[in-house]
Design an enzyme around this catalytic site. Structure first.
Site, PDB file in Angstrom:
ATOM      1  N   TYR A  75       0.818  -1.208   0.000  1.00 34.33           N
ATOM      2  CA  TYR A  75       0.000   0.000   0.000  1.00 34.33           C
ATOM      3  C   TYR A  75       0.854   1.261   0.000  1.00 34.33           C
ATOM      4  O   TYR A  75       0.429   2.304  -0.493  1.00 34.33           O
ATOM      5  CB  TYR A  75      -0.936   0.017   1.208  1.00 34.33           C
ATOM      6  CG  TYR A  75      -1.994  -1.067   1.198  1.00 34.33           C
ATOM      7  CD1 TYR A  75      -2.150  -1.915   0.109  1.00 34.33           C
ATOM      8  CD2 TYR A  75      -2.825  -1.264   2.272  1.00 34.33           C
ATOM      9  CE1 TYR A  75      -3.106  -2.906   0.092  1.00 34.33           C
ATOM     10  CE2 TYR A  75      -3.797  -2.255   2.275  1.00 34.33           C
ATOM     11  CZ  TYR A  75      -3.928  -3.076   1.186  1.00 34.33           C
ATOM     12  OH  TYR A  75      -4.874  -4.063   1.173  1.00 34.33           O
ATOM     13  N   LYS A  87       3.867 -15.305   4.427  1.00 42.04           N
ATOM     14  CA  LYS A  87       4.026 -16.192   3.265  1.00 42.04           C
ATOM     15  C   LYS A  87       5.520 -16.404   3.049  1.00 42.04           C
ATOM     16  O   LYS A  87       6.072 -16.195   1.968  1.00 42.04           O
ATOM     17  CB  LYS A  87       3.357 -15.574   2.030  1.00 42.04           C
ATOM     18  CG  LYS A  87       3.184 -16.546   0.863  1.00 42.04           C
ATOM     19  CD  LYS A  87       2.256 -17.701   1.165  1.00 42.04           C
ATOM     20  CE  LYS A  87       2.070 -18.564  -0.096  1.00 42.04           C
ATOM     21  NZ  LYS A  87       1.369 -19.827   0.208  1.00 42.04           N
ATOM     22  N   ASP A 140      -2.417 -18.519   3.324  1.00 36.07           N
ATOM     23  CA  ASP A 140      -3.456 -19.333   2.694  1.00 36.07           C
ATOM     24  C   ASP A 140      -4.036 -20.332   3.691  1.00 36.07           C
ATOM     25  O   ASP A 140      -5.255 -20.564   3.727  1.00 36.07           O
ATOM     26  CB  ASP A 140      -2.926 -20.040   1.447  1.00 36.07           C
ATOM     27  CG  ASP A 140      -1.550 -20.658   1.637  1.00 36.07           C
ATOM     28  OD1 ASP A 140      -0.915 -20.435   2.678  1.00 36.07           O
ATOM     29  OD2 ASP A 140      -1.097 -21.380   0.723  1.00 36.07           O
ATOM     30  N   ASP A 190      -5.652  -6.929   5.707  1.00 37.77           N
ATOM     31  CA  ASP A 190      -6.824  -6.341   5.061  1.00 37.77           C
ATOM     32  C   ASP A 190      -7.803  -7.439   4.649  1.00 37.77           C
ATOM     33  O   ASP A 190      -9.018  -7.358   4.880  1.00 37.77           O
ATOM     34  CB  ASP A 190      -6.375  -5.532   3.836  1.00 37.77           C
ATOM     35  CG  ASP A 190      -7.456  -4.624   3.295  1.00 37.77           C
ATOM     36  OD1 ASP A 190      -8.582  -4.635   3.821  1.00 37.77           O
ATOM     37  OD2 ASP A 190      -7.182  -3.909   2.321  1.00 37.77           O
ATOM     38  N   ASP A 199     -11.517  -8.861   6.897  1.00 32.75           N
ATOM     39  CA  ASP A 199     -12.842  -8.871   6.261  1.00 32.75           C
ATOM     40  C   ASP A 199     -13.420 -10.285   6.241  1.00 32.75           C
ATOM     41  O   ASP A 199     -14.633 -10.468   6.398  1.00 32.75           O
ATOM     42  CB  ASP A 199     -12.758  -8.324   4.836  1.00 32.75           C
ATOM     43  CG  ASP A 199     -12.699  -6.799   4.807  1.00 32.75           C
ATOM     44  OD1 ASP A 199     -12.751  -6.193   5.892  1.00 32.75           O
ATOM     45  OD2 ASP A 199     -12.607  -6.219   3.713  1.00 32.75           O
TER      46      ASP A 199
END
Length: 351
Positions: free
Chosen positions: A135, A185, A217, A241, A245
């Site tokens: 970001y 990751k 994952d 992020d 959610d």
């Protein structure tokens, strides 16, 4: 005690209005100053984060934030789009730590996409780093060797950035069940390898907290398979992020989840922070009077607890929200018929 109130766009003003009513009902002597932000600020001042708004934020002890996002601004240059306001506030005020609690309220187990016997076990906090990752990394467009247009976004973290968010997460775990899961990751990304190495180093200072690591994952899978496994989840900006959610839908509705974005600055009363619901501006239902304000009201409770030191008042708000839901005062997102103001009335009554 001073709060900067930034309702923003879409349903932001509607849900923020109810949170302000709840704070007022507590009669704590708090001064609230409203400021323009997002698309409405662009239309009024030519920028989504005007200097006057930043001044009001800097002078406050905390920020209560609604939502930003306006389809009418989608064609603007990126730096003028409403979403840049929240990124600008995070950067200017060094708000690097995002806390997103997720738990199922009693009686709402059946509203989760998960089976009730699984959903009722959800009680976790996601600690998301806010100032780094793709970001804020270098980004742009270029032409590759084949002559094609190519977009790129650079993911990067410095050791110091990981250290400071790791300390927040470990301290959060100490105040809960002393379990921390760091999500990365590292099997693919060098950025994640640095993340993991740094978290392991910081863990030595918190011997009372059990640390585990999980690839993102697998973490996404476990959030729906066995969400009760998690206590505190630490992760970077991009992964956080997405996972936060996902956690909201495991709970039952994105309209129930609050968040806090904290920095290093200490005020007379606590840690300076920005508090907002995790849902967006939802322009499709703006002005219709049925947006669920509970996430914003719960954000106000987090504000009172972390930034103003009003723990008892925060507890009262959370108990009033729980009672409202238990009594069946549900918005459309939960299959009910209660409107925005009706839900706000119910919370105020139960205070």
């Amino acid at each position: 005690m001073k709060i900067a109130v930034m309702p923003g766009d879409g349903i932001g003003p509607e849900v923020t209005r109810e949170a302000v009513r709840v704070i007022d009902a507590l009669d704590l002597g708090i001064t609230m100053t409203h400021a323009d932000v997002g698309g409405m600020a662009y239309h009024a001042h030519g920028h989504p984060l005007p200097p006057a708004t930043l001044d009001i934020a800097s002078a406050a002890d905390a920020i209560l934030f609604g939502a930003v996002g306006d389809p009418a601004c989608d064609a603007l240059d990126r730096h003028l789009r409403p979403e840049q306001a929240i990124l600008g506030l995070r950067k200017a005020l060094t708000l690097f730590a995002n806390l997103r609690p997720a738990r199922v309220f009693a009686g709402l187990e059946s509203h989760s996409a998960l089976r009730p016997e699984i959903s009722r076990l959800i009680d976790l906090v996601i600690v998301r780093e806010l100032n780094g990752d793709v970001y804020f990394g270098e980004k742009g467009f270029r032409t590759n060797a084949a002559g094609e247009r190519e977009g790129y976004d650079v993911m990067s973290y410095a050791t110091s950035e990981v250290e400071r968010i790791a300390h927040v997460a470990f301290r959060a775990a100490q105040g809960r069940n002393k379990r921390l899961c760091s999500v990365d990751k590292a099997n693919v990304l060098e950025t994640s390898q640095l993340w993991r190495d740094t978290v392991i180093a910081v863990a030595a200072q918190y011997p009372d907290v059990a640390l585990e690591h999980m690839y993102v994952d697998n973490a996404a899978m476990q959030l729906v398979r066995n969400p009760g496994h998690f206590d505190v989840v630490l992760t970077g900006n991009l992964f956080g992020d997405i996972l936060s959610d996902q956690a909201s839908m495991c709970v039952g509705s994105i309209g129930l989840l609050a968040s806090a974005s904290l920095g290093e600055r200490q005020t007379e009363f606590g840690t300076f922070g920005l508090y907002e619901p995790i849902h967006g501006s939802a322009p499709d239902i703006a002005g219709k009077g049925y947006a669920n304000p509970l996430a914003t009201i719960l954000s106000a409770a987090m504000l009172l607890r972390h930034s103003l030191g009003q723990v008892a008042a925060a507890d009262r708000i959370e108990a009033a929200v729980a009672a409202t839901l238990h009594d069946g005062v549900l918005g459309r997102d939960l299959g009910g018929t209660a409107g925005t103001a009706e839900i706000g009335d119910a919370v105020v009554t139960r205070l």
